[in-house]
Design an enzyme around this catalytic site. Sequence first.
Site, mmCIF file in Angstrom:
data_model
loop_
_atom_site.group_PDB
_atom_site.id
_atom_site.type_symbol
_atom_site.label_atom_id
_atom_site.label_comp_id
_atom_site.label_asym_id
_atom_site.label_seq_id
_atom_site.Cartn_x
_atom_site.Cartn_y
_atom_site.Cartn_z
ATOM 1 N N PHE A 14 0.830 -1.213 0.000
ATOM 2 C CA PHE A 14 0.000 0.000 0.000
ATOM 3 C C PHE A 14 0.872 1.274 0.000
ATOM 4 O O PHE A 14 0.935 2.007 -0.999
ATOM 5 C CB PHE A 14 -0.936 -0.067 1.214
ATOM 6 N N ASP A 34 10.299 -7.040 -2.762
ATOM 7 C CA ASP A 34 9.030 -7.403 -2.128
ATOM 8 C C ASP A 34 8.792 -8.900 -2.341
ATOM 9 O O ASP A 34 9.049 -9.420 -3.426
ATOM 10 C CB ASP A 34 7.891 -6.587 -2.772
ATOM 11 N N LEU A 36 5.800 -10.152 -2.051
ATOM 12 C CA LEU A 36 4.390 -10.185 -2.461
ATOM 13 C C LEU A 36 3.505 -10.927 -1.456
ATOM 14 O O LEU A 36 2.452 -11.445 -1.809
ATOM 15 C CB LEU A 36 4.238 -10.794 -3.867
ATOM 16 N N ASP A 54 12.590 -12.208 -0.193
ATOM 17 C CA ASP A 54 12.393 -11.919 1.226
ATOM 18 C C ASP A 54 13.537 -11.045 1.741
ATOM 19 O O ASP A 54 14.714 -11.340 1.458
ATOM 20 C CB ASP A 54 12.380 -13.271 1.967
ATOM 21 N N ALA A 76 9.026 -2.772 3.751
ATOM 22 C CA ALA A 76 8.578 -4.168 3.904
ATOM 23 C C ALA A 76 8.536 -4.510 5.388
ATOM 24 O O ALA A 76 9.431 -4.133 6.145
ATOM 25 C CB ALA A 76 9.541 -5.112 3.190
ATOM 26 N N GLN A 78 6.441 -7.311 8.530
ATOM 27 C CA GLN A 78 5.332 -8.055 9.097
ATOM 28 C C GLN A 78 4.547 -6.958 9.812
ATOM 29 O O GLN A 78 4.961 -6.470 10.865
ATOM 30 C CB GLN A 78 5.913 -9.103 10.051
ATOM 31 N N TYR A 144 5.293 -5.930 17.813
ATOM 32 C CA TYR A 144 5.460 -5.111 16.591
ATOM 33 C C TYR A 144 6.062 -3.752 16.943
ATOM 34 O O TYR A 144 7.007 -3.284 16.298
ATOM 35 C CB TYR A 144 4.085 -4.964 15.929
ATOM 36 N N ASN A 173 -2.174 6.376 11.670
ATOM 37 C CA ASN A 173 -2.928 5.380 10.899
ATOM 38 C C ASN A 173 -3.070 5.868 9.459
ATOM 39 O O ASN A 173 -3.794 6.824 9.196
ATOM 40 C CB ASN A 173 -4.331 5.194 11.486
ATOM 41 N N GLY A 270 -6.535 -5.527 25.137
ATOM 42 C CA GLY A 270 -5.219 -4.927 24.854
ATOM 43 C C GLY A 270 -5.238 -3.864 23.777
ATOM 44 O O GLY A 270 -4.199 -3.311 23.447
HETATM 45 P P1 NAD Z 1 1.516 -3.549 3.237
HETATM 46 O O1 NAD Z 1 1.246 -4.892 3.812
HETATM 47 O O2 NAD Z 1 0.601 -3.044 2.152
HETATM 48 O O3 NAD Z 1 3.019 -3.440 2.717
HETATM 49 C C1 NAD Z 1 4.065 -4.250 3.203
HETATM 50 C C2 NAD Z 1 4.808 -4.807 1.991
HETATM 51 O O4 NAD Z 1 5.928 -5.555 2.463
HETATM 52 C C3 NAD Z 1 3.947 -5.777 1.172
HETATM 53 O O5 NAD Z 1 4.075 -5.453 -0.197
HETATM 54 C C4 NAD Z 1 4.540 -7.157 1.473
HETATM 55 O O6 NAD Z 1 4.369 -8.055 0.409
HETATM 56 C C5 NAD Z 1 5.981 -6.810 1.770
HETATM 57 N N1 NAD Z 1 6.664 -7.764 2.671
HETATM 58 C C6 NAD Z 1 6.207 -8.246 3.850
HETATM 59 N N2 NAD Z 1 7.121 -9.080 4.414
HETATM 60 C C7 NAD Z 1 8.183 -9.110 3.552
HETATM 61 C C8 NAD Z 1 9.441 -9.779 3.559
HETATM 62 N N3 NAD Z 1 9.798 -10.592 4.571
HETATM 63 N N4 NAD Z 1 10.283 -9.589 2.519
HETATM 64 C C9 NAD Z 1 9.937 -8.775 1.482
HETATM 65 N N5 NAD Z 1 8.754 -8.111 1.415
HETATM 66 C C10 NAD Z 1 7.893 -8.281 2.435
HETATM 67 O O7 NAD Z 1 1.520 -2.523 4.473
HETATM 68 P P2 NAD Z 1 1.592 -0.944 4.528
HETATM 69 O O8 NAD Z 1 0.417 -0.490 5.294
HETATM 70 O O9 NAD Z 1 1.875 -0.377 3.181
HETATM 71 O O10 NAD Z 1 2.869 -0.751 5.468
HETATM 72 C C11 NAD Z 1 4.146 -0.403 4.966
HETATM 73 C C12 NAD Z 1 5.080 -0.119 6.126
HETATM 74 O O11 NAD Z 1 4.582 0.980 6.892
HETATM 75 C C13 NAD Z 1 5.254 -1.272 7.114
HETATM 76 O O12 NAD Z 1 6.582 -1.301 7.538
HETATM 77 C C14 NAD Z 1 4.344 -0.902 8.257
HETATM 78 O O13 NAD Z 1 4.783 -1.479 9.471
HETATM 79 C C15 NAD Z 1 4.497 0.609 8.263
HETATM 80 N N6 NAD Z 1 3.387 1.315 8.894
HETATM 81 C C16 NAD Z 1 2.143 1.284 8.343
HETATM 82 C C17 NAD Z 1 1.093 1.972 8.960
HETATM 83 C C18 NAD Z 1 -0.303 1.979 8.382
HETATM 84 O O14 NAD Z 1 -1.188 2.612 8.970
HETATM 85 N N7 NAD Z 1 -0.560 1.326 7.256
HETATM 86 C C19 NAD Z 1 1.332 2.677 10.143
HETATM 87 C C20 NAD Z 1 2.623 2.674 10.683
HETATM 88 C C21 NAD Z 1 3.654 2.013 10.036
#
Ligand code: NAD
Length: 310
Positions: A14, A34, A36, A54, A76, A78, A144, A173, A270
């Site tokens: 995203f 990525d 995926l 990965d 990227a 979890q 996390y 968020n 929690g």
């Molecule tokens: P998302 O799940 O859309 O994006 C994460 C991406 O990382 C995905 O494309 C996934 O395929 C890839 N990925 C996951 N594990 C991987 C691995 N081991 N190796 C390679 N690729 C891997 O999530 P997002 O909301 O776009 O979040 C992006 C980042 O922003 C993350 O680090 C998340 O912790 C951080 N974040 C997001 C938010 C939010 O509100 N969405 C808030 C704070 C922080």
Amino acid sequence: MRKLNIVVTGGAGFIGSHIVDAYLALGHRVWVLDDLSSGSRENLNGEAELIEGDIRDGNILDRLGSTRLDVLNHHAAQADVRRSVSDPAFDADVNIVGSLRLIQRVMEAGAHRVIFSSSGGAIYGEPVTFPQTENHPLLPVSPYGCAKLAVEHYLDYYRLVHGLRSVSLRYANVYGPRQNSRGEAGVVAIFSERVLKGDPLIVNGSGEQTRDFVHVSDVVRANVAALELDLDGSFNVGTGIETTLNEVVEVFRNASGREIRVEHAEARKGEQLRSVLDGTALRELARLPEPLPFTSGLSETFRWFEERVS
Ligand code: NAD
């Protein structure tokens, strides 16, 4: 600005995919790393080069060959807080060990700067002051959050000892087009899909819990500023506006013009009650505009989901 060679991890997800679009539009060369697992090819900009794999694989960036890297933009992760609670070791493996392998490897490839996606809500924990500035106590209440904070500390170490410049962006968020509704965090994406299917919106607890909803375009601006302004340190990316879940439902009613049913479920054990980030430090430093108001951001996001469904 000189054209840079940038790896964006999570660039098929995203937030990462919007950053890839912005960096390419500025003329930089972008590789997306990525696996995926939660991202998709649909989000991928055709001008970026995909390295499918990965971040924990120490050899994955060998595919860059002799290319000299300039910047790592690390998105990227979890990113599922509940999964981090049920399996903290997996969370740490991806979010801490994976990040460290990557940072070591990109330094070898010549990178001199890292932009890291941290999380304000997760690392501050249950707030003691409002809105939370960057000086708020760091008391994560999930594995996390512990992992995000650990990586920030490691980046401080790399800066001090190895001279690697870095910025940790502590997001509120984030919502907007391309958000995955399968996760647990994306309430706007989840509600959008439910409204479009005519399903009731599930509100856990009283609905008076609050979050700070920041549109992905504001997050992209922060990532562009972090790239262009050679900033160092940790900065919030949020709006400073607290919105209750019940208010989110009302905004959906107005934005969608549809009848919306709400079902209340038990409060989640929690679950953080409040979260709101003061994002003025970065906005003032980088001269960024005021954040997009939630009402207009949500309308635009809902239309995006609507177009995909119809
Ligand atoms: P998302 O799940 O859309 O994006 C994460 C991406 O990382 C995905 O494309 C996934 O395929 C890839 N990925 C996951 N594990 C991987 C691995 N081991 N190796 C390679 N690729 C891997 O999530 P997002 O909301 O776009 O979040 C992006 C980042 O922003 C993350 O680090 C998340 O912790 C951080 N974040 C997001 C938010 C939010 O509100 N969405 C808030 C704070 C922080």
